[in-house]
Design a protein around this motif. Structure first.
Motif, PDB file in Angstrom:
ATOM      1  N   THR A  90      -0.604 -14.537   4.118  1.00  0.00           N
ATOM      2  CA  THR A  90       0.565 -13.678   4.304  1.00  0.00           C
ATOM      3  C   THR A  90       1.733 -14.474   4.866  1.00  0.00           C
ATOM      4  O   THR A  90       2.877 -14.345   4.401  1.00  0.00           O
ATOM      5  CB  THR A  90       0.229 -12.510   5.240  1.00  0.00           C
TER       6      THR A  90
ATOM      7  N   ARG B 202       0.839  -1.201   0.000  1.00  0.00           N
ATOM      8  CA  ARG B 202       0.000   0.000   0.000  1.00  0.00           C
ATOM      9  C   ARG B 202       0.871   1.247   0.000  1.00  0.00           C
ATOM     10  O   ARG B 202       0.555   2.233  -0.671  1.00  0.00           O
ATOM     11  CB  ARG B 202      -0.935  -0.027   1.201  1.00  0.00           C
ATOM     12  N   GLU B 203       1.974   1.196   0.760  1.00  0.00           N
ATOM     13  CA  GLU B 203       2.878   2.344   0.805  1.00  0.00           C
ATOM     14  C   GLU B 203       3.473   2.624  -0.567  1.00  0.00           C
ATOM     15  O   GLU B 203       3.666   3.779  -0.943  1.00  0.00           O
ATOM     16  CB  GLU B 203       3.996   2.098   1.821  1.00  0.00           C
TER      17      GLU B 203
ATOM     18  N   TRP C  37      -3.384  -5.550  -2.458  1.00  0.00           N
ATOM     19  CA  TRP C  37      -3.341  -6.753  -3.280  1.00  0.00           C
ATOM     20  C   TRP C  37      -4.266  -6.578  -4.478  1.00  0.00           C
ATOM     21  O   TRP C  37      -5.256  -5.834  -4.435  1.00  0.00           O
ATOM     22  CB  TRP C  37      -3.789  -7.972  -2.477  1.00  0.00           C
TER      23      TRP C  37
ATOM     24  N   LEU D 251      -6.472 -14.285   5.578  1.00  0.00           N
ATOM     25  CA  LEU D 251      -5.442 -13.411   5.015  1.00  0.00           C
ATOM     26  C   LEU D 251      -4.147 -13.515   5.806  1.00  0.00           C
ATOM     27  O   LEU D 251      -3.052 -13.423   5.236  1.00  0.00           O
ATOM     28  CB  LEU D 251      -5.931 -11.961   5.001  1.00  0.00           C
TER      29      LEU D 251
ATOM     30  N   ALA E  37      -7.920  -7.557   1.853  1.00  0.00           N
ATOM     31  CA  ALA E  37      -6.827  -7.747   0.902  1.00  0.00           C
ATOM     32  C   ALA E  37      -6.522  -6.459   0.144  1.00  0.00           C
ATOM     33  O   ALA E  37      -5.356  -6.122  -0.106  1.00  0.00           O
ATOM     34  CB  ALA E  37      -7.165  -8.871  -0.077  1.00  0.00           C
ATOM     35  N   ARG E  38      -7.552  -5.713  -0.209  1.00  0.00           N
ATOM     36  CA  ARG E  38      -7.337  -4.468  -0.922  1.00  0.00           C
ATOM     37  C   ARG E  38      -6.685  -3.416  -0.028  1.00  0.00           C
ATOM     38  O   ARG E  38      -5.945  -2.554  -0.522  1.00  0.00           O
ATOM     39  CB  ARG E  38      -8.673  -3.936  -1.473  1.00  0.00           C
ATOM     40  N   GLN E  39      -6.931  -3.481   1.282  1.00  0.00           N
ATOM     41  CA  GLN E  39      -6.229  -2.583   2.198  1.00  0.00           C
ATOM     42  C   GLN E  39      -4.723  -2.821   2.156  1.00  0.00           C
ATOM     43  O   GLN E  39      -3.943  -1.921   2.467  1.00  0.00           O
ATOM     44  CB  GLN E  39      -6.749  -2.779   3.620  1.00  0.00           C
ATOM     45  N   GLN E  40      -4.322  -4.037   1.794  1.00  0.00           N
ATOM     46  CA  GLN E  40      -2.904  -4.360   1.646  1.00  0.00           C
ATOM     47  C   GLN E  40      -2.417  -4.080   0.219  1.00  0.00           C
ATOM     48  O   GLN E  40      -1.286  -4.424  -0.117  1.00  0.00           O
ATOM     49  CB  GLN E  40      -2.666  -5.845   1.963  1.00  0.00           C
TER      50      GLN E  40
ATOM     51  N   ARG F 183       0.743  -8.639  -4.357  1.00  0.00           N
ATOM     52  CA  ARG F 183       0.195  -9.985  -4.217  1.00  0.00           C
ATOM     53  C   ARG F 183      -1.134 -10.067  -4.958  1.00  0.00           C
ATOM     54  O   ARG F 183      -1.857  -9.071  -5.072  1.00  0.00           O
ATOM     55  CB  ARG F 183      -0.037 -10.314  -2.745  1.00  0.00           C
TER      56      ARG F 183
END
Length: 382
Positions: A355, A2-3, A233, A351, A228-231, A210
């Motif tokens: 991970t 995300r970063e 992916w 999740l 997952a979208r917060q990460q 990912r």
């Protein structure tokens, strides 16, 4: 991940306004630290910084000082010590933080100019766009006058070599070692002895986002997709039921596909190296999608439901089911044992296991881990 997306968006804004910023990158860690080599933060002239290089302990000092530290336009290495009682008052290049982490963090500071994307960020952009990995080598210390701090070499996702250094002997060594890191798929540090001194280089293995493929568009798939979208992916949702496979039910997903199980669909590219979760709550759908996944090459397959149900699915697929290419990567029941049964708890459990799988970890409690929380970056050659 995300970063990375946030950094690239900030870079786009920088290009649009032709402003400057300072790019801070963790390039080496000794002992314990919150972030590992490769963590980045972009410090613009106005507004908040994007990204982090620590748990919030070092960012304030960097934001205050990054601009004057790089006022000559040259890269600078900033070193922070985080042990208890460390006294760095006499060290011009080291700042002591009594955090009790007992670590030393080396951070590379570089000026970035809008419209002149530096190699690390252009490489990250290429990785994000292509979905393929790349390797970046950065000089983080040099006593040889012919090699400067922050000179680089890289293999982009297509395998093309990029160079910002001119030292012939080092260039030849880096070309070979970039390929080695690409094969190992993990970061490394390496020292090189040259005629004029010693050079230390950080190798980063830059991975694309990912990918998660969810077979089943029920209500319990929604928090999994959201998490997952917060990460950051890339997420695809597939269901044979048209009234479930609707974009409005999964606005955050990258793809929502209605695919019937009575038709043949080529899913090889979509599932290649992805994490696959089968959770349609339809026995016939689960059997179909599980068999398709087992015949392809995903990195992870998770099957929702009791162990006995999955065993029955495998038996109905046939004796070949336990000999198919991806059987060794099948997890059932999927998820970590955290005890929750609400959809959000199931999503967290699943999740977390995925991970851990991607990171080569067992997913146990850290209090039971005897080794350090983070793996150290090894030397490429002994």
């Amino acid at each position: 991940m995300r970063e990375t997306v946030q950094l690239l968006r900030a870079l786009d804004e920088l290009d649009a306004t032709q402003q400057q910023a300072v790019l801070a990158t963790v390039v080496k860690v000794e002992g314990s630290a919150y972030r590992r080599p490769g963590a980045r933060m972009l410090i613009p002239p106005i507004g908040g910084a994007v990204g982090t290089v620590s748990g919030g302990c070092l960012e304030g000092d960097l934001i205050k000082k990054a601009w004057w530290l790089t006022e000559l336009g040259e890269p600078v290495l900033r070193t922070y010590s985080t042990g208890v009682g460390v006294d760095a008052a006499d060290e011009e290049e080291e700042l002591a933080f009594g955090l009790g982490c007992n670590g030393t963090v080396h951070i590379l500071l570089e000026r970035v100019r809008g419209g002149q994307t530096p190699l690390p960020l252009s490489l990250l952009r290429h990785v994000q766009a292509s979905g393929a990995p790349a390797v970046l080598a950065t000089v983080i210390a040099s006593s040889d006058d012919s090699v400067r701090l922050a000179e680089r070499a890289a293999l982009d996702p297509t395998g093309k070599l990029h160079l910002t250094l001119r030292q012939a002997a080092l260039t030849r060594a880096l070309e070979a070692d970039l390929q080695s890191v690409r094969q190992r798929q993990s970061p490394a540090l390496q020292r090189y002895r040259l005629a004029g001194g010693e050079v230390e280089v950080l190798f980063e293995y830059l991975t694309p986002p990912r990918r998660l493929v969810v077979f089943g568009a029920g209500h319990d798939a929604q928090p999994l997709v959201s998490l997952a979208r917060q990460q950051a992916w890339q997420v695809a949702v597939i269901d044979a039921r048209r009234h479930f496979a609707r974009r409005e039910r999964f606005p955050e997903a990258n793809q929502v596909l209605h695919l019937g199980i009575d038709q043949d669909h080529d899913l090889a590219a979509l599932l290649e190296s992805a994490a696959v979760v089968v959770m349609s709550h339809s026995y016939s759908q689960d059997r179909h999608w599980l068999e398709r996944a087992l015949r392809l090459r995903p990195s992870y397959i998770g099957q929702l439901g009791p162990r006995s149900r999955t065993e029955r699915l495998l038996d109905e697929i046939g004796p070949i089911s336990r000999h198919l290419p991806a059987y060794a990567r099948l997890h059932y029941p999927m998820g970590l044992d955290i005890g929750g049964d609400a959809p959000e708890s199931v999503a967290l459990s699943v999740l977390a296991e995925i991970t851990a799988h991607f990171n080569g970890r067992a997913g146990g409690m850290l209090m039971a881990r005897e080794a350090p929380i983070h793996d150290s970056v090894p030397a490429l050659h002994g």
